[in-house]
Design an enzyme around this catalytic site. Structure first.
Site, PDB file in Angstrom:
ATOM      1  N   ASN A 123       0.717  -1.393  -0.140  1.00 44.05           N
ATOM      2  CA  ASN A 123      -0.185   0.170  -0.072  1.00 44.05           C
ATOM      3  C   ASN A 123       0.817   1.127  -0.049  1.00 44.05           C
ATOM      4  OD1 ASN A 123       0.536  -0.984   2.542  1.00 44.05           O
ATOM      5  ND2 ASN A 123      -0.964   0.047   3.646  1.00 44.05           N
ATOM      6  N   CYS A 180      -3.433   1.333   6.681  1.00 42.47           N
ATOM      7  CA  CYS A 180      -3.706   0.696   7.982  1.00 42.47           C
ATOM      8  C   CYS A 180      -4.046   1.810   8.887  1.00 42.47           C
ATOM      9  CB  CYS A 180      -2.366   0.122   8.615  1.00 42.47           C
ATOM     10  SG  CYS A 180      -0.907   1.358   8.456  1.00 42.47           S
ATOM     11  N   GLU A 232       3.899  -3.774  12.254  1.00 41.56           N
ATOM     12  CA  GLU A 232       3.007  -2.844  11.920  1.00 41.56           C
ATOM     13  C   GLU A 232       1.752  -3.315  11.141  1.00 41.56           C
ATOM     14  OE1 GLU A 232       3.313   0.144  13.335  1.00 41.56           O
ATOM     15  OE2 GLU A 232       5.401  -0.095  13.864  1.00 41.56           O
ATOM     16  N   GLU A 249       8.016   2.361  14.811  1.00 44.34           N
ATOM     17  CA  GLU A 249       9.007   2.728  13.706  1.00 44.34           C
ATOM     18  C   GLU A 249       9.005   4.337  13.990  1.00 44.34           C
ATOM     19  OE1 GLU A 249       6.964   0.540  10.309  1.00 44.34           O
ATOM     20  OE2 GLU A 249       9.091  -0.082  10.387  1.00 44.34           O
TER      21      GLU A 249
HETATM   22  P1  NDP Z   1      -0.007  -9.591   3.839  1.00 43.16           P
HETATM   23  O1  NDP Z   1      -0.089  -9.265   5.326  1.00 43.16           O
HETATM   24  O2  NDP Z   1      -0.360 -11.001   3.544  1.00 43.16           O
HETATM   25  O3  NDP Z   1       1.292  -9.074   3.134  1.00 43.16           O
HETATM   26  C1  NDP Z   1       2.133  -8.422   3.584  1.00 43.16           C
HETATM   27  C2  NDP Z   1       3.445  -8.693   3.355  1.00 43.16           C
HETATM   28  O4  NDP Z   1       3.898  -9.843   4.142  1.00 43.16           O
HETATM   29  C3  NDP Z   1       3.659  -9.081   1.868  1.00 43.16           C
HETATM   30  O5  NDP Z   1       4.896  -8.636   1.660  1.00 43.16           O
HETATM   31  C4  NDP Z   1       3.643 -10.603   1.927  1.00 43.16           C
HETATM   32  O6  NDP Z   1       3.840 -11.158   0.773  1.00 43.16           O
HETATM   33  C5  NDP Z   1       4.123 -11.135   3.175  1.00 43.16           C
HETATM   34  N1  NDP Z   1       3.605 -12.088   3.737  1.00 43.16           N
HETATM   35  C6  NDP Z   1       2.654 -12.779   3.574  1.00 43.16           C
HETATM   36  N2  NDP Z   1       2.370 -13.842   4.527  1.00 43.16           N
HETATM   37  C7  NDP Z   1       3.436 -13.938   5.092  1.00 43.16           C
HETATM   38  C8  NDP Z   1       4.102 -14.917   6.055  1.00 43.16           C
HETATM   39  N3  NDP Z   1       3.529 -15.951   6.594  1.00 43.16           N
HETATM   40  N4  NDP Z   1       5.493 -14.623   6.448  1.00 43.16           N
HETATM   41  C9  NDP Z   1       5.992 -13.493   6.216  1.00 43.16           C
HETATM   42  N5  NDP Z   1       5.737 -12.659   5.059  1.00 43.16           N
HETATM   43  C10 NDP Z   1       4.414 -12.961   4.687  1.00 43.16           C
HETATM   44  O7  NDP Z   1      -1.280  -8.634   3.384  1.00 43.16           O
HETATM   45  P2  NDP Z   1      -1.792  -8.720   1.920  1.00 43.16           P
HETATM   46  O8  NDP Z   1      -1.029  -8.101   0.824  1.00 43.16           O
HETATM   47  O9  NDP Z   1      -2.130 -10.314   1.539  1.00 43.16           O
HETATM   48  O10 NDP Z   1      -3.317  -8.076   2.151  1.00 43.16           O
HETATM   49  C11 NDP Z   1      -4.201  -8.561   2.675  1.00 43.16           C
HETATM   50  C12 NDP Z   1      -4.870  -7.776   3.587  1.00 43.16           C
HETATM   51  O11 NDP Z   1      -4.245  -7.326   4.612  1.00 43.16           O
HETATM   52  C13 NDP Z   1      -5.530  -6.520   3.104  1.00 43.16           C
HETATM   53  O12 NDP Z   1      -6.630  -6.706   2.264  1.00 43.16           O
HETATM   54  C14 NDP Z   1      -5.339  -5.739   4.347  1.00 43.16           C
HETATM   55  O13 NDP Z   1      -6.852  -5.615   4.731  1.00 43.16           O
HETATM   56  C15 NDP Z   1      -4.403  -6.128   5.266  1.00 43.16           C
HETATM   57  N6  NDP Z   1      -3.131  -5.137   4.840  1.00 43.16           N
HETATM   58  C16 NDP Z   1      -2.784  -4.421   5.955  1.00 43.16           C
HETATM   59  C17 NDP Z   1      -1.812  -3.515   5.784  1.00 43.16           C
HETATM   60  C18 NDP Z   1      -1.342  -2.814   6.908  1.00 43.16           C
HETATM   61  O14 NDP Z   1      -0.368  -1.642   6.615  1.00 43.16           O
HETATM   62  N7  NDP Z   1      -2.068  -2.718   7.934  1.00 43.16           N
HETATM   63  C19 NDP Z   1      -1.044  -3.551   4.622  1.00 43.16           C
HETATM   64  C20 NDP Z   1      -1.206  -4.602   3.675  1.00 43.16           C
HETATM   65  C21 NDP Z   1      -2.271  -5.362   3.933  1.00 43.16           C
HETATM   66  P3  NDP Z   1       3.013 -10.949  -0.579  1.00 43.16           P
HETATM   67  O15 NDP Z   1       1.969  -9.947  -0.430  1.00 43.16           O
HETATM   68  O16 NDP Z   1       3.895 -10.713  -1.549  1.00 43.16           O
HETATM   69  O17 NDP Z   1       2.309 -12.245  -0.881  1.00 43.16           O
END
Ligand code: NDP
Length: 491
Positions: free
Chosen positions: A164, A295, A261, A471
């Site tokens: 994001n 977030c 975070e 952070e």
């Molecule tokens: P994720 O939490 O799955 O992804 C965040 C990062 O973590 C990405 O780089 C992802 O890889 C990686 N990741 C995923 N699973 C693991 C794991 N088990 N161990 C280590 N790293 C991992 O978020 P998503 O992108 O799938 O989004 C899903 C939902 O999460 C969104 O719809 C939103 O609601 C929420 N979200 C919240 C955020 C925040 O800042 N609070 C930011 C992004 C999402 P990759 O994405 O490349 O698969």
């Protein structure tokens, strides 16, 4: 420098960059597409790092650590300053990439570049300040010993970032990690990785030695392998609370240090004495910046009964006026969602909320140019039940809920009725009320009558399910250091 997205033909990102070398896989290995979020077109491909490449990246960071952690803070300050300057110098290309991959409107893409540069600049300043790393003498009740408190780099840091705010959340991790003397393996989101590849190139161009910053591409499986690697000392993760829990479990195996975070479900409170024009502007920014994919989205809007009708009328006018379009032109206020999957997820949550009783009060409109990409018009839901999914779950899209309240205590109870605790906004003309809200709201950061301002000097992080640690600021640097003490016989 490789110019990933300005080439005419689709680019192909390497699976990893390890000790300064791009690593490509066998052409038959898995690659996934990178889309232009505004058109849906495939603009490039990325290879995914293999288990061997992940291991090699961690080992490269481990090998580089002894030298990097003993560089002087002033050397690191110069390198961080240089990175900030190179980011500024590359503003046009970085913004263009943000706009293309994430569909961010020009002003948001530019703001991200400014934020990333300011973060490196801030940590350059902390490194240049001799007091940051100087040991502190302790006052002890026994004069036969002297005591000293000092900080040392944690070690090899795995940095995992979402899609994001690519580059921004990444800068928030890389800058303090480098400042502290840690070496790094970065895993960007598979949806927005070109921007992180560019940042890694800038860091190399600034003169940061090979092996200090390494990058591995891929999805959750690559992230999971990275967090499980025994040579990782610290994990800093930004993303969903669900993934954050898995990261914390992986970290527990070796007692790795963690900063998480995570999500939020934050409130914006409009008191009866609020300037309604300002309240509407803060509500639009809090709910629909970055198409609500934040977030920190303050998408639970609480409005005092006395001004509810006035607020809703002005909010409707403002939401209908939001220009949703591809990122061309300064009037574009909202771009697409990052991916088709994210739009489906948001729309499914909206449908579930409506099926279980929530009612849509009004929506924004889509420009005719939005037919191809991952666009969605902003949606405002009025008076959902407190157990409706739209009121309880992080939507991460352009959906805001508005609810009325009668007393400050009711507003505070409603705002705090969540297991998250990231941010909150209060709009009021009464300084005493502002003070009351500031202490009563469960949030890591409270904005009073301001937009969602973020400065590198101000720590970022939340309570409860919003994460662990902070952070930015000095605490952001300290999160990449171990606190140590030494006691010495004074005689
Ligand atoms: P994720 O939490 O799955 O992804 C965040 C990062 O973590 C990405 O780089 C992802 O890889 C990686 N990741 C995923 N699973 C693991 C794991 N088990 N161990 C280590 N790293 C991992 O978020 P998503 O992108 O799938 O989004 C899903 C939902 O999460 C969104 O719809 C939103 O609601 C929420 N979200 C919240 C955020 C925040 O800042 N609070 C930011 C992004 C999402 P990759 O994405 O490349 O698969």
């Amino acid at each position: 420098m490789t110019t990933y997205i300005t080439e005419d033909k689709p680019f192909k990102l390497p699976a990893a960059t390890i000790a300064g070398h791009a690593k490509h896989n066998d052409p038959s290995a898995t690659s996934t597409p990178i889309h232009n979020a505004s058109t849906g077109a495939i603009i490039g491909w990325q290879e995914h790092a293999t288990a061997e490449q992940i291991d090699a990246a961690v080992r490269a960071a481990h090998t580089a650590l002894p030298t990097w952690r003993t560089t002087t803070p002033s050397t690191r300050a110069k390198l961080l300053k240089k990175i900030a300057e190179l980011i500024e110098a590359d503003r046009e290309r970085l913004s263009a990439t943000q706009m293309q991959v994430s569909g961010k409107p020009p002003f948001e893409a530019n703001l991200d570049v400014s934020d990333a540069a300011a973060t490196f600049d801030y940590y350059a300043g902390l490194c240049a300040d001799t007091t940051t790393f100087a040991p502190e003498q302790l006052k002890l009740p026994d004069d036969t010993v002297t005591g000293e408190r000092y900080y040392e780099a944690v070690g090899v840091a795995a940095l995992i970032v979402p899609w994001n705010f690519p580059m921004v959340t990444t800068a928030w991790k890389i800058a303090p990690a480098l400042a502290a003397g840690c070496t790094i393996v970065l895993k960007p989101s598979e949806f927005t990785s070109p921007i992180e590849h560019m940042l890694a190139e800038i860091i190399a161009e600034a003169g940061v030695p090979d092996g200090v910053v390494n990058l591995v591409n891929g999805g959750g499986a690559v992230g999971a392998q990275l967090t499980a690697h025994p040579l990782i000392d610290k994990i800093s993760f930004t993303g969903s609370t669900a993934s954050g829990k898995k990261v914390m479990q992986a970290a527990a195996q070796d007692m790795k240090r963690v900063t998480l975070e995570l999500g939020g479900k934050s409130a914006l409170i409009v008191r009866a004495d609020a300037d309604i024009e300002r309240a509407v502007s803060l509500a639009v920014g809090g709910a629909f910046t970055n198409a609500g994919q934040m977030c920190s989205a303050t998408a639970r809007i609480l409005v005092h009964d006395d001004v509810y009708r006035k607020f809703m009328a002005a909010f409707e006018t403002a939401v209908r006026a939001i220009v949703v379009a591809p990122p061309a032109g300064d009037d574009v206020a909202m771009g697409p969602l990052v991916s088709a999957a994210q739009r489906e997820r948001v729309q499914a949550l909206l449908a579930q909320g409506v099926e279980t009783g929530a009612s849509v009060a009004f929506c924004g409109q889509l420009d005719t140019a939005c037919a191809q990409g991952f666009f969605m018009a902003p949606v405002v839901v009025a008076e959902p039940a407190v157990d409706n999914v739209l009121w309880t779950e992080e939507v991460f899209g352009p959906v805001a809920c508005v609810k009325s309240f009668r007393t400050d205590e009711e507003a505070i109870t409603l705002a705090n009725d969540t297991r998250y605790g990231l941010v909150a906004t209060v709009v009021t003309a009464d300084p005493d009320a502002a003070r009351h809200y500031k202490t009563q709201l469960r949030a890591g950061l409270v904005w009073i009558n301001t937009p969602q301002l973020i400065f590198p000097q101000v720590c970022w992080g939340g309570l409860g399910l919003s994460g662990i640690g902070r952070e930015l600021g000095l605490a952001g640097l300290r999160s990449y250091q171990e606190l140590r003490h030494a006691l010495t016989d004074a005689n």
